[in-house]
Every structure is written in structure tokens, then in C-alpha cells.
Write an enzyme that holds these catalytic residues in place. Structure first.
Site, PDB file in Angstrom:
ATOM      1  N   GLY A 162       0.834  -1.216   0.000  1.00 41.88           N
ATOM      2  CA  GLY A 162       0.000   0.000   0.000  1.00 41.88           C
ATOM      3  C   GLY A 162       0.860   1.253   0.000  1.00 41.88           C
TER       4      GLY A 162
ATOM      5  CG  LEU B  26       1.723   3.568  -5.141  1.00 38.53           C
ATOM      6  CD1 LEU B  26       1.107   3.367  -6.507  1.00 38.53           C
ATOM      7  CD2 LEU B  26       3.086   4.216  -5.262  1.00 38.53           C
ATOM      8  N   GLY B  27      -0.075   5.192  -0.951  1.00 37.05           N
ATOM      9  CA  GLY B  27      -1.066   5.951  -0.197  1.00 37.05           C
ATOM     10  C   GLY B  27      -0.448   7.141   0.515  1.00 37.05           C
ATOM     11  CD  GLN B  28      -2.496  11.217   4.783  1.00 39.50           C
ATOM     12  OE1 GLN B  28      -3.290  10.415   5.268  1.00 39.50           O
ATOM     13  NE2 GLN B  28      -2.361  12.455   5.239  1.00 39.50           N
TER      14      GLN B  28
ATOM     15  CG  ASP C 136      -0.661   0.830  -3.835  1.00 39.29           C
ATOM     16  OD1 ASP C 136      -0.539   1.495  -2.795  1.00 39.29           O
ATOM     17  OD2 ASP C 136      -1.771   0.621  -4.375  1.00 39.29           O
TER      18      ASP C 136
ATOM     19  CG  ASP D 138      -5.265  -7.652  -4.570  1.00 36.37           C
ATOM     20  OD1 ASP D 138      -5.326  -7.602  -3.317  1.00 36.37           O
ATOM     21  OD2 ASP D 138      -6.268  -7.757  -5.286  1.00 36.37           O
TER      22      ASP D 138
ATOM     23  CE1 TYR E 201      -8.668   1.949   8.934  1.00 39.27           C
ATOM     24  CE2 TYR E 201      -9.348   3.505  10.628  1.00 39.27           C
ATOM     25  CZ  TYR E 201      -8.364   2.985   9.800  1.00 39.27           C
ATOM     26  OH  TYR E 201      -7.085   3.498   9.839  1.00 39.27           O
TER      27      TYR E 201
ATOM     28  CE  LYS F 226      -6.093  -0.049  10.433  1.00 33.53           C
ATOM     29  NZ  LYS F 226      -4.858  -0.511   9.787  1.00 33.53           N
TER      30      LYS F 226
END
Ligand code: NAD
Ligand code: AKB
Length: 320
Positions: A8, A10-12, A34, A52, A142, A146
Site C-alpha cells: 500500500g 502509494l497511499g498517504q 501497491d 494485491d 474499520y 484494527k
């Protein structure tokens, strides 16, 4: 910790963590991945893999091909997007996570970092200075994923010895990559709108106080926890980490110091209900004592830095 795979990426957070990790450990030692195939262009210095995380065979092949010994697992669906598509949140956040955990154990990796979130707290948690150990019964999908992630981290650490690490990140504020669909995204959007139009319509209520952290502190905290001596680490699911806490009204007032004509209005939507049961602040004494966490950014210096950098990104002439 010789070869790190970031999922992941390429995320924030990943888009900045991969740059900082490449600087700390060498670009050759950081493999960026990603689900998005556009990534190769965004990470020219690193090996880039389209991955993925729900595809266990592909993940295992990448770990083998690059001799990966450490994974930082960032691929996830965040809170607001997760409430709109709970099945997808479960698939990525739980099925994907289990793949990463199982492969880390079967291939005897050195270390696995999985971020948690302030979303683990919920209506029955202590929401002021939320303790490291408290009731965790969140009311979002979410948050549920977590909490399960934290429990699995503890379980597998005890069962297999896999060196699991995690931080309950507060809302992350940054200017390089836009946030990916969370409840705290407003604290980034507000800077873009303040500079672009001088007005912002906030999806939370004016008094929704939440813990936040600026990106430079986020990447440093992540690197420092990953590097910490295993004997010092007593929490394997997710450490509380605090940096600043503010309400939409407080950040708007801070921005107004530099853009006096800035106006905020409130049109709370479903995200208000999510924010309502997240903490106003967290007790991060365990992180401070066990691996030396200390923030460098607060509301004041973060606001100045965001305004300057978002203005530069938008090509807007702005001076403090
Ligand atoms: P983000 O939404 O910005 O990025 C997530 C990335 O995961 C995206 O680039 C997306 O393309 C990728 N992704 C989605 N599905 C995938 C799949 N099936 N396989 C591989 N990649 C996939 O998220 P972020 O803000 O960078 O968050 C990273 C981690 O930190 C997450 O675990 C998140 O829960 C946690 N976190 C973030 C914040 C925050 O404020 N940003 C706060 C608390 C916790
Ligand atoms: C979100 O709002 O979903 C994230 C988080 C705090 O986990 N920023």
C-alpha cells in the site's frame, strides 16, 4: 532488517515512508508495492511491484524474489470508505492482513509492522487521554478490523515469536499525497480550500476534538519503532502515539491568523458520528518510556508548514 517490503506504498503514508526509508536504509533495500500499477512512475528509485495483498501467492513470490525480511503493511481501507463498503474493508484489512501475517511466519521474517489507529476506541472507551489498555469496542468496520489486527499481532507474537510492531496512528496530516478516505481527512482538505477559495465546509462538528500527527513525525515514529530493540517492545498490537489534538474550530482559528478572510462552515455528515467516539487525546506514556517517542510538530508549526507547502503545490502566491 535488511530488505523491507512496503505494501500500500502509494497511499498517504506509504508515499512518504518509502522516501524516508530509502534515505535511511538505501533505495536498493526498500521494495515498494501497491495494487495500483501506476506506481512504477512514482517510485523510480525503488524496485516496484504491483501487489494485491489479498493474493497470497503473489505476495509470497515477491517476498522470495527480493529476499524480503521485513514488511511494513500499509494496504488498507480507511474509516469513511470502510463505512461505505464494509465488505471491502473486511477483505483488504483482514484477509489481506492474514496473508501478510501467515507469510511472515512461514517464511520466518525478521519483523512485521502493521499500523493500527485511534479508530480502535469506541463508545465505551475512555476518550480523554485514552489509556494504552482500555475497552476497545469500536462502532465502525474499520475500527473492528484494527482491533482484530491488534489481537492477531499479540496472538501470533506469543505463538510464533514473529516480531510484530504497530502504532495507533492519530489522523495524519500531510501535503504530498491526499488522504485516502478517512474521517480525519478534513484536517488536510481545510488547507487546500483555505488557500484555493478561502472557505471550507467541514463534515465534522466544530467541537470534534481528535488526536492528529504531522507526516514528518509519522514517518520518524514508524522508523524509530521499527528500529527499536526487541527487548524494549512490550506492546505488539499498537502503541498510542500522541502529537497534537484540536477541533475543527481550533484549526480554522489557526489558519485565520495567516488568511484573515478565511471562513469555515459546518455541514456534519456520517463522519461526525465516527469522530464522536474517537478519543480527544491519547496517553502515550508507554511509547515514550519504551522506545523514546517524542513529537516535534504541534498545531502552530504544522499549520505554517502546511500553508507554505500546499500553496507551493497549488502554485498560489502565499507568504506567512
Ligand atoms: P491510504 O488509503 O492513503 O493508502 C492505502 C493504500 O493501499 C493505497 O495506495 C491503495 O491503493 C492501497 N491498497 C488498497 N487495496 C489494496 C490491496 N488489495 N492490495 C494492495 N494495496 C492496496 O492509507 P494511509 O493513510 O497511507 O494508511 C496506511 C495505514 O495507516 C493503514 O493501515 C491505515 O489504517 C493506517 N492509518 C492511517 C491513518 C491516516 O490518517 N492516514 C491514521 C491511522 C492509521
Ligand atoms: C481515518 O480517519 O480513518 C484515519 C484514521 C485515524 O485511522 N485517518
Amino acid at each position: 532488517m535488511k530488505k523491507i517490503l512496503i505494501t500500500g506504498a502509494l497511499g498517504q503514508i506509504g508515499s512518504e515512508l518509502s522516501v524516508e526509508f530509502s534515505r535511511r536504509y538505501g533505495a536498493d533495500n526498500v521494495v515498494v508495492s501497491d495494487v495500483n500499477s501506476e506506481g512504477a512512475k512514482l517510485a523510480p528509485g525503488n524496485a516496484y511491484e504491483v501487489l494485491d495483498v489479498t493474493d497470497a501467492a503473489a505476495l509470497e513470490a515477491i517476498v522470495k524474489r527480493h529476499n524480503v525480511d521485513t514488511i511494513v503493511h500499509l494496504a488498507a481501507i480507511l474509516s469513511a470508505k470502510g463505512e461505505q463498503n464494509p465488505d471491502l474493508a473486511w477483505k483488504i484489512n483482514i484477509d489481506g492482513l492474514l496473508n501478510v501475517m501467515r507469510i511472515s511466519m512461514s517464511m520466518k521474517l525478521d519483523r512485521l509492522m502493521v499500523p493500527s489507529s485511534i479508530a480502535v476506541f469506541g463508545p465505551t472507551s475512555v476518550l480523554y487521554d485514552s489509556p494504552q489498555e482500555t475497552i476497545l469496542k469500536p462502532n465502525t468496520m474499520y475500527g473492528v478490523t484494527k482491533v482484530i489486527g491488534e489481537l492477531l499481532a499479540d496472538y501470533y507474537y506469543k505463538k510464533s515469536g514473529l516480531d510484530m510492531r504497530g502504532i495507533r496512528y492519530p489522523g495524519v496530516i500531510s501535503y504530498r499525497t491526499l488522504p485516502g478516505g478517512g474521517t480525519t481527512d478534513y484536517a488536510v482538505e481545510i488547507f487546500y480550500e483555505a488557500l484555493r477559495s478561502g472557505r471550507y465546509t467541514c463534515p465534522l462538528s466544530s467541537d470534534a476534538c481528535l488526536p492528529m500527527i504531522y507526516m514528518p513525525d509519522t514517518v520518524r515514529a514508524t522508523a524509530e519503532l521499527l528500529e527499536a530493540d526487541p527487548d524494549a517492545i512490550k506492546v505488539h498490537g499498537g502503541y498510542n502515539v500522541g502529537a497534537m489534538s484540536f477541533t475543527p474550530a481550533q484549526i480554522a482559528a489557526e489558519i485565520k491568523k495567516y488568511i484573515p478572510s478565511f471562513e469555515i462552515e459546518y455541514a456534519p455528515d456520517f463522519r461526525r458520528e465516527i469522530a464522536r467516539y474517537w478519543p480527544a487525546s491519547v496517553d502515550d506514556s508507554a511509547a515514550r518510556a519504551q522506545w523514546g517517542w517524542k513529537e516535534e510538530w504541534n498545531l502552530e508549526n504544522m499549520t505554517r508548514d502546511m500553508l507554505v507547502n500546499v500553496a507551493a503545490k497549488l502554485g498560489i502566491d502565499f507568504k506567512l
